[in-house]
Design a protein around this motif. Structure first.
Motif, PDB file in Angstrom:
ATOM      1  N   ALA A  75      23.690  29.972 -92.378  1.00 60.26           N
ATOM      2  CA  ALA A  75      23.321  31.033 -92.208  1.00 60.26           C
ATOM      3  C   ALA A  75      23.430  30.837 -94.279  1.00 60.26           C
ATOM      4  O   ALA A  75      24.703  30.766 -94.330  1.00 60.26           O
ATOM      5  N   LYS A  76      22.969  31.356 -95.332  1.00 62.76           N
ATOM      6  CA  LYS A  76      23.108  31.327 -96.416  1.00 62.76           C
ATOM      7  C   LYS A  76      23.752  33.361 -96.865  1.00 62.76           C
ATOM      8  O   LYS A  76      22.906  34.010 -96.301  1.00 62.76           O
ATOM      9  N   ILE A  77      25.314  33.015 -96.796  1.00 54.98           N
ATOM     10  CA  ILE A  77      25.545  35.280 -97.101  1.00 54.98           C
ATOM     11  C   ILE A  77      26.688  35.176 -98.106  1.00 54.98           C
ATOM     12  O   ILE A  77      26.754  34.854 -98.827  1.00 54.98           O
ATOM     13  N   TYR A  78      25.785  36.229 -98.595  1.00 49.81           N
ATOM     14  CA  TYR A  78      26.716  37.042 -99.091  1.00 49.81           C
ATOM     15  C   TYR A  78      27.233  38.133 -98.812  1.00 49.81           C
ATOM     16  O   TYR A  78      26.536  39.550 -98.353  1.00 49.81           O
ATOM     17  N   TYR A  79      28.184  38.491 -99.377  1.00 51.49           N
ATOM     18  CA  TYR A  79      29.243  39.384 -99.401  1.00 51.49           C
ATOM     19  C   TYR A  79      29.463  40.394-100.346  1.00 51.49           C
ATOM     20  O   TYR A  79      29.739  40.191-101.468  1.00 51.49           O
ATOM     21  N   ALA A  80      29.093  41.558-100.108  1.00 56.77           N
ATOM     22  CA  ALA A  80      28.693  42.839-101.007  1.00 56.77           C
ATOM     23  C   ALA A  80      30.250  43.714-100.823  1.00 56.77           C
ATOM     24  O   ALA A  80      30.814  43.823 -99.589  1.00 56.77           O
ATOM     25  N   THR A  81      30.881  43.787-101.964  1.00 64.38           N
ATOM     26  CA  THR A  81      32.310  44.209-101.758  1.00 64.38           C
ATOM     27  C   THR A  81      33.187  44.326-103.737  1.00 64.38           C
ATOM     28  O   THR A  81      32.011  44.127-104.201  1.00 64.38           O
ATOM     29  N   ASN A 119      31.032  33.726-103.141  1.00 65.06           N
ATOM     30  CA  ASN A 119      29.288  34.262-102.854  1.00 65.06           C
ATOM     31  C   ASN A 119      29.389  36.208-102.660  1.00 65.06           C
ATOM     32  O   ASN A 119      28.808  37.120-101.768  1.00 65.06           O
ATOM     33  N   CYS A 120      30.773  36.578-102.618  1.00 70.56           N
ATOM     34  CA  CYS A 120      31.251  37.950-102.998  1.00 70.56           C
ATOM     35  C   CYS A 120      30.713  38.681-104.383  1.00 70.56           C
ATOM     36  O   CYS A 120      30.799  37.957-105.443  1.00 70.56           O
ATOM     37  N   ILE A 121      29.828  39.775-103.874  1.00 69.02           N
ATOM     38  CA  ILE A 121      29.030  40.782-105.580  1.00 69.02           C
ATOM     39  C   ILE A 121      29.523  41.738-105.455  1.00 69.02           C
ATOM     40  O   ILE A 121      29.747  41.902-103.949  1.00 69.02           O
ATOM     41  N   ARG A 122      29.185  42.522-106.335  1.00 65.89           N
ATOM     42  CA  ARG A 122      29.072  43.935-106.157  1.00 65.89           C
ATOM     43  C   ARG A 122      28.330  44.250-107.008  1.00 65.89           C
ATOM     44  O   ARG A 122      27.779  43.696-108.102  1.00 65.89           O
ATOM     45  N   ILE A 123      28.628  45.961-106.745  1.00 63.90           N
ATOM     46  CA  ILE A 123      27.554  46.992-107.674  1.00 63.90           C
ATOM     47  C   ILE A 123      28.444  47.510-108.304  1.00 63.90           C
ATOM     48  O   ILE A 123      29.475  47.612-108.083  1.00 63.90           O
TER      49      ILE A 123
END
Length: 166
Positions: A75-81, A119-123
């Protein structure tokens, strides 16, 4: 048809999970819940927040993160943090990707994030704000992923009715 996946790692607040479930139903998104949960799935609060949509939700529960990985190999996983080095608009969300969010009090465990830094992404937020509400964060990132996939399979136009007011 673009299908996306929202993953909640150990969610604690039933109303947030209920709201997220409702958003998933409205967008045709699958919801994955990684235990332990801070509530029972039979609680009134989760069903009240999800309203009558909860019965239509495509939801899978896992005993832990390892079981989630085993049952979703490759699975392609993005981690929202809040610790992500790139924003959620910097990545291209592929069809059938997974977007993981952590529990309300602590986020995704640091050891998971360290293994997946790329793959860590943030708002983006102002510096002195700790985080946004979980269900709001899911909606922000999910709708960007849907936009990138041209809102595939979603109704794009509403209909106004001409009402004569007296």
């Amino acid at each position: 048809m673009a299908r996306l996946n929202i993953v909640l790692h150990e969610p604690e607040i039933p109303a947030n999970t209920g709201n997220i479930g409702r958003t998933c139903v409205a967008t045709g998104t699958r919801l994955h819940l990684i235990e332990p949960l801070g509530f029972s799935l039979s609680e009134k609060a989760i069903k009240r927040a999800g309203m009558d949509y909860w019965k239509d939700l495509d939801v899978t529960t896992y005993l832990d993160y390892e079981e989630f990985l085993q049952k979703n190999p490759g699975a392609k996983i993005y981690y929202a943090t809040t610790k992500g080095l790139q924003t959620y608009t910097d990545v291209k969300f592929e069809d059938d990707c997974y977007i993981m969010f952590g529990k309300e009090s602590a986020g995704i465990p640091e050891e998971i994030l360290m293994k997946h830094k790329e793959n860590c992404i943030r708002i983006p937020m102002i510096n002195d704000i700790r985080s946004l509400n979980l269900s709001n964060s899911v909606a922000i990132v999910l709708y960007e992923a849907l936009r990138q996939n041209n809102f595939d399979h979603m109704q794009l136009q509403g209909e106004l009715h001409d009402h004569k007011w007296e």
